[in-house]
Design a protein around this motif. Structure first.
Motif, PDB file in Angstrom:
ATOM      1  N   GLY A   1       0.927  -1.322  -0.142  1.00 46.10           N
ATOM      2  CA  GLY A   1      -0.050   0.361   0.147  1.00 46.10           C
ATOM      3  C   GLY A   1       0.622   1.403  -0.011  1.00 46.10           C
ATOM      4  N   LEU A   2       2.607   1.679   0.179  1.00 47.48           N
ATOM      5  CA  LEU A   2       3.272   2.461  -0.678  1.00 47.48           C
ATOM      6  C   LEU A   2       2.509   3.193  -1.210  1.00 47.48           C
ATOM      7  CD1 LEU A   2       6.098   0.968   1.056  1.00 47.48           C
ATOM      8  CD2 LEU A   2       4.438   2.638   2.690  1.00 47.48           C
ATOM      9  N   VAL A   3       2.233   4.926  -1.310  1.00 53.26           N
ATOM     10  CA  VAL A   3       2.338   5.261  -2.874  1.00 53.26           C
ATOM     11  C   VAL A   3       3.975   5.782  -2.341  1.00 53.26           C
ATOM     12  CG1 VAL A   3       1.855   7.919  -3.165  1.00 53.26           C
ATOM     13  CG2 VAL A   3       0.333   6.416  -1.634  1.00 53.26           C
ATOM     14  N   LYS A   4       3.962   5.758  -4.157  1.00 53.93           N
ATOM     15  CA  LYS A   4       5.558   6.299  -4.377  1.00 53.93           C
ATOM     16  C   LYS A   4       5.789   7.148  -5.006  1.00 53.93           C
ATOM     17  CE  LYS A   4       5.300   0.254  -4.579  1.00 53.93           C
ATOM     18  NZ  LYS A   4       5.273  -0.372  -5.634  1.00 53.93           N
ATOM     19  N   HIS A   5       7.259   7.948  -4.704  1.00 54.02           N
ATOM     20  CA  HIS A   5       6.776   9.258  -6.134  1.00 54.02           C
ATOM     21  C   HIS A   5       8.398   9.040  -6.583  1.00 54.02           C
ATOM     22  CE1 HIS A   5       9.145  11.470  -3.016  1.00 54.02           C
ATOM     23  NE2 HIS A   5       8.902  10.469  -2.054  1.00 54.02           N
ATOM     24  N   TYR A   6       8.361   9.672  -7.427  1.00 46.29           N
ATOM     25  CA  TYR A   6      10.286  10.053  -8.430  1.00 46.29           C
ATOM     26  C   TYR A   6       9.750  11.255  -8.932  1.00 46.29           C
ATOM     27  CZ  TYR A   6       7.888   5.217  -8.378  1.00 46.29           C
ATOM     28  OH  TYR A   6       7.169   4.099  -8.465  1.00 46.29           O
ATOM     29  N   GLN A   7      11.231  11.702  -8.895  1.00 47.42           N
ATOM     30  CA  GLN A   7      11.604  12.621  -9.793  1.00 47.42           C
ATOM     31  C   GLN A   7      12.746  12.729 -10.780  1.00 47.42           C
ATOM     32  OE1 GLN A   7      12.114  13.983  -5.648  1.00 47.42           O
ATOM     33  NE2 GLN A   7      14.598  14.902  -6.129  1.00 47.42           N
ATOM     34  N   ASN A   8      12.947  14.018 -11.773  1.00 45.00           N
ATOM     35  CA  ASN A   8      13.568  13.275 -12.535  1.00 45.00           C
ATOM     36  C   ASN A   8      15.687  13.952 -12.110  1.00 45.00           C
ATOM     37  OD1 ASN A   8      13.050  16.394 -12.115  1.00 45.00           O
ATOM     38  ND2 ASN A   8      15.018  16.574 -12.842  1.00 45.00           N
ATOM     39  N   THR A   9      16.353  14.242 -10.855  1.00 41.14           N
ATOM     40  CA  THR A   9      17.035  13.807 -10.139  1.00 41.14           C
ATOM     41  C   THR A   9      17.526  12.374  -9.568  1.00 41.14           C
ATOM     42  OG1 THR A   9      16.887  15.019  -8.105  1.00 41.14           O
ATOM     43  CG2 THR A   9      17.196  15.625  -9.958  1.00 41.14           C
TER      44      THR A   9
ATOM     45  N   ASN B   1      17.273  17.723 -21.360  1.00 41.92           N
ATOM     46  CA  ASN B   1      15.786  17.702 -19.925  1.00 41.92           C
ATOM     47  C   ASN B   1      15.036  18.509 -19.220  1.00 41.92           C
ATOM     48  OD1 ASN B   1      17.365  15.709 -21.011  1.00 41.92           O
ATOM     49  ND2 ASN B   1      18.466  14.491 -19.555  1.00 41.92           N
ATOM     50  N   ARG B   2      13.478  17.181 -19.036  1.00 38.87           N
ATOM     51  CA  ARG B   2      12.606  18.743 -18.744  1.00 38.87           C
ATOM     52  C   ARG B   2      12.455  17.913 -16.708  1.00 38.87           C
ATOM     53  NH1 ARG B   2      13.053  18.925 -24.120  1.00 38.87           N
ATOM     54  NH2 ARG B   2      12.419  20.591 -24.372  1.00 38.87           N
ATOM     55  N   GLY B   3      12.823  18.855 -16.205  1.00 44.14           N
ATOM     56  CA  GLY B   3      12.072  18.053 -14.636  1.00 44.14           C
ATOM     57  C   GLY B   3      10.579  17.854 -14.609  1.00 44.14           C
ATOM     58  N   PHE B   4      10.872  16.543 -13.773  1.00 44.90           N
ATOM     59  CA  PHE B   4       9.048  16.145 -12.790  1.00 44.90           C
ATOM     60  C   PHE B   4       9.084  15.577 -12.149  1.00 44.90           C
ATOM     61  CE2 PHE B   4      11.973  13.011 -15.719  1.00 44.90           C
ATOM     62  CZ  PHE B   4      12.265  12.119 -14.523  1.00 44.90           C
ATOM     63  N   ASN B   5       8.170  15.190 -11.615  1.00 43.11           N
ATOM     64  CA  ASN B   5       8.038  14.749 -10.719  1.00 43.11           C
ATOM     65  C   ASN B   5       6.667  14.116 -11.102  1.00 43.11           C
ATOM     66  OD1 ASN B   5       8.628  16.157  -7.662  1.00 43.11           O
ATOM     67  ND2 ASN B   5       8.524  17.794  -8.732  1.00 43.11           N
ATOM     68  N   ILE B   6       6.880  12.359 -10.474  1.00 36.92           N
ATOM     69  CA  ILE B   6       5.938  11.710 -10.734  1.00 36.92           C
ATOM     70  C   ILE B   6       4.959  11.396  -8.997  1.00 36.92           C
ATOM     71  CG2 ILE B   6       4.832   9.853 -11.292  1.00 36.92           C
ATOM     72  CD1 ILE B   6       7.020  10.201 -13.353  1.00 36.92           C
ATOM     73  N   VAL B   7       4.426  10.954  -8.834  1.00 35.98           N
ATOM     74  CA  VAL B   7       3.140   9.612  -7.822  1.00 35.98           C
ATOM     75  C   VAL B   7       2.310   8.848  -8.826  1.00 35.98           C
ATOM     76  CG1 VAL B   7       2.194  11.529  -7.409  1.00 35.98           C
ATOM     77  CG2 VAL B   7       2.218  10.242  -5.454  1.00 35.98           C
ATOM     78  N   GLY B   8       2.698   7.786  -7.679  1.00 32.79           N
ATOM     79  CA  GLY B   8       1.665   6.714  -7.266  1.00 32.79           C
ATOM     80  C   GLY B   8       1.136   5.951  -7.591  1.00 32.79           C
ATOM     81  N   ASP B   9       0.477   4.832  -6.960  1.00 30.81           N
ATOM     82  CA  ASP B   9       0.395   3.460  -6.318  1.00 30.81           C
ATOM     83  C   ASP B   9      -0.018   2.233  -7.656  1.00 30.81           C
ATOM     84  OD1 ASP B   9      -2.162   4.012  -6.542  1.00 30.81           O
ATOM     85  OD2 ASP B   9      -3.091   4.254  -5.101  1.00 30.81           O
ATOM     86  N   ALA B  10      -0.036   1.469  -7.080  1.00 30.78           N
ATOM     87  CA  ALA B  10      -0.890   0.163  -8.228  1.00 30.78           C
ATOM     88  C   ALA B  10      -2.120   0.744  -8.830  1.00 30.78           C
ATOM     89  CB  ALA B  10      -1.051  -1.183  -6.664  1.00 30.78           C
ATOM     90  N   SER B  11      -2.634   1.496  -9.187  1.00 33.12           N
ATOM     91  CA  SER B  11      -3.402   1.863  -9.412  1.00 33.12           C
ATOM     92  C   SER B  11      -3.784   3.126 -10.169  1.00 33.12           C
ATOM     93  CB  SER B  11      -5.056   1.802  -9.022  1.00 33.12           C
ATOM     94  OG  SER B  11      -5.478   2.425  -7.977  1.00 33.12           O
ATOM     95  N   SER B  12      -3.187   3.545  -9.742  1.00 34.71           N
ATOM     96  CA  SER B  12      -2.727   5.542 -10.060  1.00 34.71           C
ATOM     97  C   SER B  12      -1.651   6.123 -10.834  1.00 34.71           C
ATOM     98  CB  SER B  12      -3.359   5.940  -9.616  1.00 34.71           C
ATOM     99  OG  SER B  12      -5.141   5.907  -9.077  1.00 34.71           O
ATOM    100  N   ILE B  13      -1.424   6.417 -12.020  1.00 31.39           N
ATOM    101  CA  ILE B  13      -0.138   7.270 -11.215  1.00 31.39           C
ATOM    102  C   ILE B  13      -0.472   8.838 -11.922  1.00 31.39           C
ATOM    103  CG2 ILE B  13      -0.231   6.608 -13.614  1.00 31.39           C
ATOM    104  CD1 ILE B  13       3.032   7.472 -14.073  1.00 31.39           C
ATOM    105  N   VAL B  14      -0.118  10.205 -11.471  1.00 31.71           N
ATOM    106  CA  VAL B  14      -0.101  11.280 -11.460  1.00 31.71           C
ATOM    107  C   VAL B  14       1.276  11.956 -12.114  1.00 31.71           C
ATOM    108  CG1 VAL B  14      -0.556  13.668 -11.462  1.00 31.71           C
ATOM    109  CG2 VAL B  14      -2.251  11.843 -10.287  1.00 31.71           C
TER     110      VAL B  14
END
Length: 417
Positions: A3-11, A232-245
């Motif tokens: 159930g952890l929410v996971k996030h990612y960034q371009n760095t 390159n472009r900067g970005f942040n991503i957040v998601g879980d097992a069924s969704s992503i933004v």
């Protein structure tokens, strides 16, 4: 840990970048949704005592992991395989949250890497294809099972050196990467290929832009045939097992795109929403000029053709189900905002004048008939305008505000649904 929410960034170390090359979005989605990245061999693991709920993992120098991200352990032989939140990181080790039942050491030849959200690739074009396509689907057994179909290449005849974007849609089923079965969104029965092809005027329909044409000034207007800047472009991503933004920091705007599942109270069930540029209108002509805000996704104050929206619908998204729980793609309506100050501080709650007065509110979703349809995960409404990272009670939140030539304003929670 489930159930952890996971996030990612371009760095982040090893994460694919959003370059000025077709295919860059699919490379990023493969890593974030399916494969993970930055695989590092675990040199050792220790707990302070047998009942401790934290553990320190020795990874050696330059491991690249950061505070508050989610890592995955694989290859252990004594129960350590799984996902864990990083509580702190230094140059050679990370401290993770675990349970008292976890062993005090780790056995086996184990690795640690940035955990994906656990979608699967149902169908894809061959590796190295000049026309990369992916059909992604959640592996969560409680998800709706819809496929996020992504095309990330320039259709022959369109402007290959112009803006870069992935053409996206939701589909019910497929028999191969080129054959859609059943319903899809968006869809025009009079022009079934409108979302994927080039007709001499429109190049696709629903899009996730990741390399906008170059703007010389904030008041410039450009079209999709004009070339982007390099880099390159900067970005942040957040998601879980069924969704992503995805939040992409691009030239003259800060776009927000996504595929999200959420509870819809109108029929007491799960619904799906696709946030994409152009999805609440007919396809946008390649020659249509506009300000930087025209290539944003989920928008909240954008009106007029120059911004690629209209006076009726200014949230760029579609819902899969109608209020009866039946397939009937429905565009989103205006954003819901209960109170704000006067024109000099449009969009701020009265008194929200410093960073310690941020409050992050749930983002209400209303359809084009003014029906309340629920709360989208990860999205927040900020009480203060600004562009910064805030650590709130819900964890790490990105606040975004862009005002020049089209206001655009939201909060994105990276650690909670």
């Amino acid at each position: 840990m489930a159930g952890l929410v996971k996030h990612y960034q371009n760095t982040m170390k090893g994460i694919p970048q959003l370059t000025n090359n077709w295919g860059a979005m699919i490379n990023l989605l493969d890593a974030v949704l399916v494969n993970g990245f930055n695989h590092v061999t675990i040199l050792g693991l220790t707990k302070t005592n047998t009942t401790s709920i934290t553990a320190t993992i020795n990874l050696g120098s330059d491991h690249g992991f950061i505070d508050r991200q989610v890592v995955r352990i694989a290859g252990s032989t004594n129960g350590w395989d799984g996902d864990y939140k990083v509580l702190s990181a230094d140059t050679s080790s990370i401290t993770i949250e675990c349970t008292s039942e976890h062993p005090s050491v780790i056995s086996g030849t184990a690795t640690c890497f940035t955990a994906p959200t656990d979608f699967e690739i149902v169908y894809q074009t061959p590796t190295g294809s000049n026309e990369p396509k992916r059909a992604y689907r959640s592996t969560d057994p409680e998800s709706l099972g819809l496929i996020l179909l992504v095309h990330d290449f320039c259709v022959s005849g369109a402007a290959a050196s112009g803006a870069k974007f992935a053409k996206v849609g939701l589909v019910e089923s497929m028999t191969d990467i080129d054959t859609i079965v059943g319903n899809q969104m968006p869809f025009d029965p009079s022009n079934p290929n409108a979302n994927w092809g080039w007709d001499g005027t429109n190049h696709g329909w629903a899009k996730w832009y990741y390399a906008n044409p170059a703007y010389s000034q904030s008041y410039s207007t450009v079209n999709d045939a004009q070339s982007p800047n390099g880099g390159n472009r900067g970005f942040n991503i957040v998601g879980d097992a069924s969704s992503i933004v995805l939040n992409i920091a691009e030239n003259m705007c800060s776009a927000l795109f996504g595929f999200l599942e959420f509870f819809d109270p109108s029929f007491q069930g799960k619904n799906a929403c696709l946030l994409a540029n152009g999805i609440n209108t007919t396809p946008i002509p390649q020659s249509q000029t506009g300000y930087g805000g025209c290539r944003q996704g989920y928008g909240q104050t954008l009106n007029g053709l120059t911004y690629f929206s209209d006076s009726s619908f200014n949230q760029r998204g579609q819902l899969w189900f109608d209020t009866q729980g039946l397939y009937n793609p429905t565009t989103l309506g205006r954003f819901y905002f209960p109170a704000f100050q006067g024109n000099s501080s449009w969009g701020e709650f009265a008194g929200a004048v410093s960073s310690n007065q941020y409050i992050f509110l749930q983002e209400f979703i209303v359809d084009n008939l003014n029906n309340f349809r629920g709360v989208l995960p990860f999205l927040r409404k900020t009480t203060k305008k600004g562009n910064e990272v805030v650590v709130s009670e819900e964890g790490k939140t990105i606040a975004r505000y862009y005002n020049d030539r089209g206001a655009y304003w939201f909060g994105l929670c990276l650690e909670a649904r």
